[in-house]
Design a protein around this motif. Sequence first.
Motif, short mmCIF file in Angstrom:
data_model
loop_
_atom_site.label_atom_id
_atom_site.label_comp_id
_atom_site.label_asym_id
_atom_site.label_seq_id
_atom_site.Cartn_x
_atom_site.Cartn_y
_atom_site.Cartn_z
N MET A 133 39.88 42.22 50.10
CA MET A 133 39.36 41.80 48.79
C MET A 133 38.78 42.98 48.02
O MET A 133 38.94 43.08 46.80
CB MET A 133 38.30 40.71 48.97
N PHE A 137 39.49 44.10 44.26
CA PHE A 137 38.49 43.95 43.22
C PHE A 137 37.38 44.99 43.32
O PHE A 137 36.32 44.82 42.71
CB PHE A 137 37.85 42.55 43.29
N THR A 180 42.47 36.42 36.20
CA THR A 180 42.38 36.52 37.66
C THR A 180 43.65 36.01 38.34
O THR A 180 44.08 36.58 39.35
CB THR A 180 41.17 35.74 38.18
N LEU A 278 39.47 32.80 46.33
CA LEU A 278 39.38 33.87 45.34
C LEU A 278 39.67 33.37 43.93
O LEU A 278 38.97 33.73 42.98
CB LEU A 278 40.35 35.00 45.70
N THR A 281 36.49 30.98 42.95
CA THR A 281 35.20 31.64 42.77
C THR A 281 35.25 32.69 41.67
O THR A 281 34.27 32.84 40.92
CB THR A 281 34.73 32.29 44.08
N SER A 282 36.35 33.41 41.55
CA SER A 282 36.42 34.48 40.55
C SER A 282 36.41 33.93 39.14
O SER A 282 35.71 34.45 38.25
CB SER A 282 37.67 35.35 40.77
N THR A 285 32.85 31.34 38.50
CA THR A 285 31.57 32.03 38.36
C THR A 285 31.55 32.90 37.09
O THR A 285 30.56 32.90 36.36
CB THR A 285 31.28 32.91 39.58
N ALA A 286 32.65 33.62 36.83
CA ALA A 286 32.70 34.47 35.64
C ALA A 286 32.68 33.65 34.36
O ALA A 286 31.98 33.99 33.39
CB ALA A 286 33.95 35.36 35.68
#
Length: 408
Positions: A133, A137, A180, A278, A281-282, A285-286
């Motif tokens: 990961m 990222f 993403t 991934l 959550t990516s 949250t963003a």
Amino acid sequence: MWQFSLYVLALAVASITHLVYRWRNPKCSGKLPPGSMGWPLLGETLQFFAPNHTWDIPPFVKERMTRYGSIFRTSFVGLPVIVSSDPDLNHMVFQQEGQLFQSWYPYSLRQIYGKQNVSTLHGYLHKHLKNMMLNLFGHGSLKNMLSDIESVATRNIEMWVSQGTVELKDATADMVFGLTAKKLISYDLEKSSENLRENFDAFLEGLLSVPVAIPGTAYYKCLQGRKKVMRILKNMLEERKQKPNKVKADFFDHVLEELKQANTILTEEIALDLMFVLLFTSFETAAMGLLVAIKLLTDNPRALKELTEEHEKILKERENLEAGLTWEEYKSMTFTFQIINETVRLANIVPAIFRKALTDIKIKDYTIPSGWVVMVSLPAVHLDPVNYKDPLDFNPWRWEVIFSYCYN
């Protein structure tokens, strides 16, 4: 006959009383933190899931911190839990992961994230996936993504300006998900026959709901959405196997390369669960962070003015106004980073982090029994008036002092 019935009743009452006593007074080699275990099996689950419509610490945690202090015990769905807002215990939890604690999440979350997701794996495999990961990222990758991020943001903002009204929550989520998903799996909604994004809509609500998988409940909808997403991801992975890219362009390519290795510890199930986590959550949250930042800036004209001036200054100092954002310009955004830190502190998008004790642990005057779960309450940390003056106020300038102190 009535004497026998009375005997059975007395035995039942005695058994229940003993059960309740043992439940409320768990065995421990030392002194347990204060608190209540609630009702047998149910614990304090319903109180924990009570909604919180303010910026403040969730009522469940706040009320018990006032009553018991920064470390207290409770129980969720029959599971003994230590809740912590104590800086010393929190530091120990994160510093001693793998020695005294291991990553852990409730059964309901493991069902959503997948049984083979990175948070449920331990040891070498956990570290291996974390490294994968970070390669995707990490710092170096972020530098390479800067132009893509700027391009996506500019295109979406121009589109929003041309519209009469914008549903900001959906618009920001779509923007971040598009970015993403393209980076992870080269997904393009306009070219795909499957709408991957819409299956994530009910996820955050389902994550914070009572884990009852009955049709119609938020948790059930969350599980159904996961099934659809996993089916789409599996089909995409099969297609990529048949038509692999010549140059590694996304996470799928790295996974396929890893799966070809003879001694690999990665499996398709682990890889698909990882991609699912991934993706969710990516973007979630963003997108939520962006939404909260816009709300806070809208309500604080002074902060918005200073943020605007910082970015206008960067543009004025450019030799070529048409040039894209550089890494040096990005690093110079001091007030922007203060806005981000203050937004993350207030938003508390991730409300808790869970770890399981691997052995009996002594902390201050208390003992955390082996096998018990420790829940670090992030809102209680981020909204602690000892660390942050007027913690419910949006004050990005507070980070000038914090950054200066850390630097010195």
